[in-house]
Design an enzyme around this catalytic site. Structure first.
Site, PDB file in Angstrom:
ATOM      1  N   HIS A   6      33.598  13.280  37.868  1.00 35.99           N
ATOM      2  CA  HIS A   6      34.522  13.729  36.431  1.00 35.99           C
ATOM      3  C   HIS A   6      35.855  14.109  36.900  1.00 35.99           C
ATOM      4  O   HIS A   6      36.689  14.404  36.010  1.00 35.99           O
ATOM      5  CB  HIS A   6      33.910  14.922  35.680  1.00 35.99           C
ATOM      6  CG  HIS A   6      33.883  14.468  34.325  1.00 35.99           C
ATOM      7  ND1 HIS A   6      33.131  14.996  33.150  1.00 35.99           N
ATOM      8  CD2 HIS A   6      34.967  13.726  33.648  1.00 35.99           C
ATOM      9  CE1 HIS A   6      33.771  14.520  32.110  1.00 35.99           C
ATOM     10  NE2 HIS A   6      34.853  13.663  32.325  1.00 35.99           N
ATOM     11  N   ASP A  27      29.896  16.730  27.748  1.00 32.17           N
ATOM     12  CA  ASP A  27      29.527  17.304  29.038  1.00 32.17           C
ATOM     13  C   ASP A  27      28.621  18.591  28.945  1.00 32.17           C
ATOM     14  O   ASP A  27      28.722  19.533  27.868  1.00 32.17           O
ATOM     15  CB  ASP A  27      30.860  17.667  29.738  1.00 32.17           C
ATOM     16  CG  ASP A  27      30.931  17.831  31.346  1.00 32.17           C
ATOM     17  OD1 ASP A  27      29.707  18.075  31.868  1.00 32.17           O
ATOM     18  OD2 ASP A  27      31.771  17.323  31.819  1.00 32.17           O
ATOM     19  N   HIS A  30      29.120  20.809  31.086  1.00 30.13           N
ATOM     20  CA  HIS A  30      29.986  21.747  31.608  1.00 30.13           C
ATOM     21  C   HIS A  30      31.292  21.765  31.067  1.00 30.13           C
ATOM     22  O   HIS A  30      31.854  20.647  30.627  1.00 30.13           O
ATOM     23  CB  HIS A  30      30.263  21.615  33.181  1.00 30.13           C
ATOM     24  CG  HIS A  30      28.934  21.158  33.904  1.00 30.13           C
ATOM     25  ND1 HIS A  30      28.113  20.100  33.928  1.00 30.13           N
ATOM     26  CD2 HIS A  30      28.106  22.198  34.734  1.00 30.13           C
ATOM     27  CE1 HIS A  30      27.227  20.386  34.505  1.00 30.13           C
ATOM     28  NE2 HIS A  30      26.850  21.318  35.048  1.00 30.13           N
ATOM     29  N   ASP A  35      34.197  22.367  32.734  1.00 28.93           N
ATOM     30  CA  ASP A  35      35.040  21.843  33.703  1.00 28.93           C
ATOM     31  C   ASP A  35      36.375  22.234  33.661  1.00 28.93           C
ATOM     32  O   ASP A  35      37.478  21.563  33.741  1.00 28.93           O
ATOM     33  CB  ASP A  35      35.164  20.366  33.483  1.00 28.93           C
ATOM     34  CG  ASP A  35      33.877  19.643  34.028  1.00 28.93           C
ATOM     35  OD1 ASP A  35      33.119  20.020  34.571  1.00 28.93           O
ATOM     36  OD2 ASP A  35      33.799  18.263  33.653  1.00 28.93           O
ATOM     37  N   HIS A  44      35.497  18.173  40.626  1.00 32.53           N
ATOM     38  CA  HIS A  44      34.926  17.853  39.226  1.00 32.53           C
ATOM     39  C   HIS A  44      34.598  18.820  38.241  1.00 32.53           C
ATOM     40  O   HIS A  44      34.532  18.500  37.175  1.00 32.53           O
ATOM     41  CB  HIS A  44      33.851  16.728  39.552  1.00 32.53           C
ATOM     42  CG  HIS A  44      32.599  17.519  40.012  1.00 32.53           C
ATOM     43  ND1 HIS A  44      31.377  16.816  40.056  1.00 32.53           N
ATOM     44  CD2 HIS A  44      32.330  18.851  40.561  1.00 32.53           C
ATOM     45  CE1 HIS A  44      30.321  17.892  40.503  1.00 32.53           C
ATOM     46  NE2 HIS A  44      30.995  18.796  40.665  1.00 32.53           N
ATOM     47  N   ASP A  62      30.519  12.341  30.162  1.00 29.18           N
ATOM     48  CA  ASP A  62      29.620  13.001  31.333  1.00 29.18           C
ATOM     49  C   ASP A  62      28.349  12.817  31.196  1.00 29.18           C
ATOM     50  O   ASP A  62      27.773  13.194  30.260  1.00 29.18           O
ATOM     51  CB  ASP A  62      30.020  14.210  31.653  1.00 29.18           C
ATOM     52  CG  ASP A  62      29.608  14.632  33.275  1.00 29.18           C
ATOM     53  OD1 ASP A  62      28.362  14.244  33.458  1.00 29.18           O
ATOM     54  OD2 ASP A  62      30.179  15.459  33.769  1.00 29.18           O
ATOM     55  N   ASP A  73      25.829  13.987  32.153  1.00 30.97           N
ATOM     56  CA  ASP A  73      24.884  15.101  32.203  1.00 30.97           C
ATOM     57  C   ASP A  73      25.011  15.730  30.843  1.00 30.97           C
ATOM     58  O   ASP A  73      24.570  16.863  30.583  1.00 30.97           O
ATOM     59  CB  ASP A  73      25.225  16.043  33.530  1.00 30.97           C
ATOM     60  CG  ASP A  73      26.709  16.620  33.209  1.00 30.97           C
ATOM     61  OD1 ASP A  73      27.253  16.984  32.345  1.00 30.97           O
ATOM     62  OD2 ASP A  73      26.931  17.044  34.370  1.00 30.97           O
ATOM     63  N   GLU A  99      30.055  10.457  36.205  1.00 35.61           N
ATOM     64  CA  GLU A  99      28.988  11.118  36.809  1.00 35.61           C
ATOM     65  C   GLU A  99      27.431  10.745  36.927  1.00 35.61           C
ATOM     66  O   GLU A  99      26.404  11.215  37.435  1.00 35.61           O
ATOM     67  CB  GLU A  99      28.857  12.853  36.360  1.00 35.61           C
ATOM     68  CG  GLU A  99      29.970  13.623  36.624  1.00 35.61           C
ATOM     69  CD  GLU A  99      30.328  14.150  37.964  1.00 35.61           C
ATOM     70  OE1 GLU A  99      29.494  14.046  38.827  1.00 35.61           O
ATOM     71  OE2 GLU A  99      31.305  14.801  38.152  1.00 35.61           O
TER      72      GLU A  99
END
Length: 306
Positions: free
Chosen positions: A98, A125, A127, A129, A142, A228, A230, A273
Site C-alpha cells: 500500500h 483498509d 489500518h 496508514d 506501507h 487494501d 485486508d 496488499e
C-alpha cells in the site's frame, strides 16, 4: 460503452514487512480481472507491469525502510496513473503493497487540480496508514501513505506529484479501520481525518456508513477508491500480510462496493496488499475480483444500473 479501464501492475513489496505482495498483480490476472471487467461492456487495456528496484530486505534507516526503492516505485506509479488519466481512461493499479498509494493518489490529485475537479478518496483498509518516521514501530512505509499524501513524511515522497501536500485530509474517508498504533491514533485525531472504524460500522451499519462517506459527491467530483484487501475480514480474505480479525463480512463489503458503483463517479482504483504466498488456492484474489466487479456495476435483478 463505459469509460475505458487500464490495468497497471506494480509488483513490489518494498514498503511491506512481509514479502509476497509483489505477486499480487499476477494473482489478480489469474483470477481473470481483465476478462471479468470486459464482460461488463468495458474497454479494458492491460498495460502489463511497471518495473522498479528489487526489495533489498534491509532494516530501517532514520525511521524508514527502503526509502529510495519506495520513491522509485512511486514515481513510476505516479507517471503511469497520470498518463492513463490524461488519456481519459480509468486506471486500476494492481499492487503491490500500500505504499504505492502515494504515487497513485498524488497522480489523481494532480489530474484533478489541472481539471479543476474535486477529489474524494475512500480508503478501505484495516489500518489508518497514518504513521510517520517518529510514530512508526516498524519503519515499513506501507503504514505511512496517507500521512505522506497529507504532507507528513520524507521530502522524497511528499513531493511526488509536484504539490505539497498532495491532498487535504478533508478529502479522505477511511472505512473498516480496526488496527491503529497508539501515537498514530493521536495524530489521526489531530489531523481530523474522517474515520469510520469497525465499531462505527457495527453500530450504524454499512449502509449508513457509506451514505455518509459518499455524501455531497457531485458531477465535478472524481472518486478514487484505495482498496487494501485486508479491509476484509481474515476469514474472507486470508491472503494478506497483515490480517486483522473483525473486518467487514463478504456481504458488507459487497454493499460497500455496490453503493460506490451506484454513484457513477468512480474514476480510479488501487487494489493493494494481496499476498498470494499467504493465500489458499487464490481464494483472496478471486474474492477481490468479485468485489471489483461489483464496483464496476455487477448487479442482481433487483438493481438496475444508474
Amino acid at each position: 460503452m463505459n469509460q475505458p479501464v487500464s490495468l497497471i501492475g506494480a509488483p513490489t513489496d518494498v514498503g511491506a514487512g512481509t514479502r509476497g505482495s509483489s505477486m499480487g498483480p499476477e494473482a489478480l490476472r489469474v483470477a481473470n480481472i481483465g476478462p471479468v471487467l470486459a464482460s461488463h461492456d468495458l474497454d479494458v487495456a492491460d498495460r502489463g507491469n511497471l518495473s522498479g528496484p528489487p526489495n533489498p530486505n534491509l532494516p530501517p534507516v532514520d525511521g524508514y525502510r527502503h526509502l529510495a526503492e519506495v520513491q522509485a516505485w512511486n514515481i513510476a506509479v505516479h507517471d503511469a496513473v497520470y498518463a492513463e488519466l490524461a488519456l481519459g481512461r480509468r486506471p486500476i493499479l494492481l499492487g503491490g503493497d500500500h505504499c504505492l498509494g502515494i504515487g497513485s493518489i498524488s497522480a489523481v490529485a494532480r489530474y484533478c487540480r489541472e481539471q479543476n475537479r474535486k477529489l474524494r478518496i475512500l480508503w478501505l483498509d484495516a489500518h489508518a496508514d497514518f504513521n510517520t518516521q517518529t510514530l512508526t514501530p516498524s519503519g515499513n512505509l506501507h503504514g505511512m501513505p496517507v500521512a505522506c499524501l497529507c504532507g507528513h513524511g520524507p521530502k522524497e515522497l511528499v513531493e511526488i506529484g509536484g504539490h505539497v501536500p498532495a491532498i487535504s485530509p478533508k478529502w479522505v474517508r477511511q472505512i473498516g479501520i480496526r488496527s491503529v498504533d497508539q501515537g498514530e491514533k493521536r495524530f489521526v485525531h489531530e489531523m481530523d481525518l474522517e474515520v469510520f472504524d469497525m465499531r462505527y460500522i457495527d453500530e450504524m451499519g454499512m449502509r449508513h456508513t457509506m451514505e455518509i462517506a459518499l455524501a455531497t459527491l457531485d458531477a465535478n467530483t472524481h472518486l478514487h477508491v484505495s482498496f487494501d484487501v485486508d479491509f476484509l475480514d481474515a476469514e474472507v480474505a486470508p491472503g494478506v500480510g497483515t490480517t486483522v480479525r473483525g473486518g467487514p463480512t463478504y456481504r458488507e463489503a459487497q454493499l460497500c462496493m455496490e453503493m460506490i458503483a451506484d454513484t457513477g463517479r468512480l474514476g480510479s482504483l488501487d487494489v493493494m496488499e494481496l499476498n498470494p504466498a499467504l493465500d489458499v488456492r487464490n481464494k483472496t484474489a478471486e474474492v477481490a475480483v468479485d468485489l471489483i466487479e461489483s464496483l464496476f456495476g455487477k448487479s442482481t435483478l433487483m438493481r438496475t444500473r444508474p
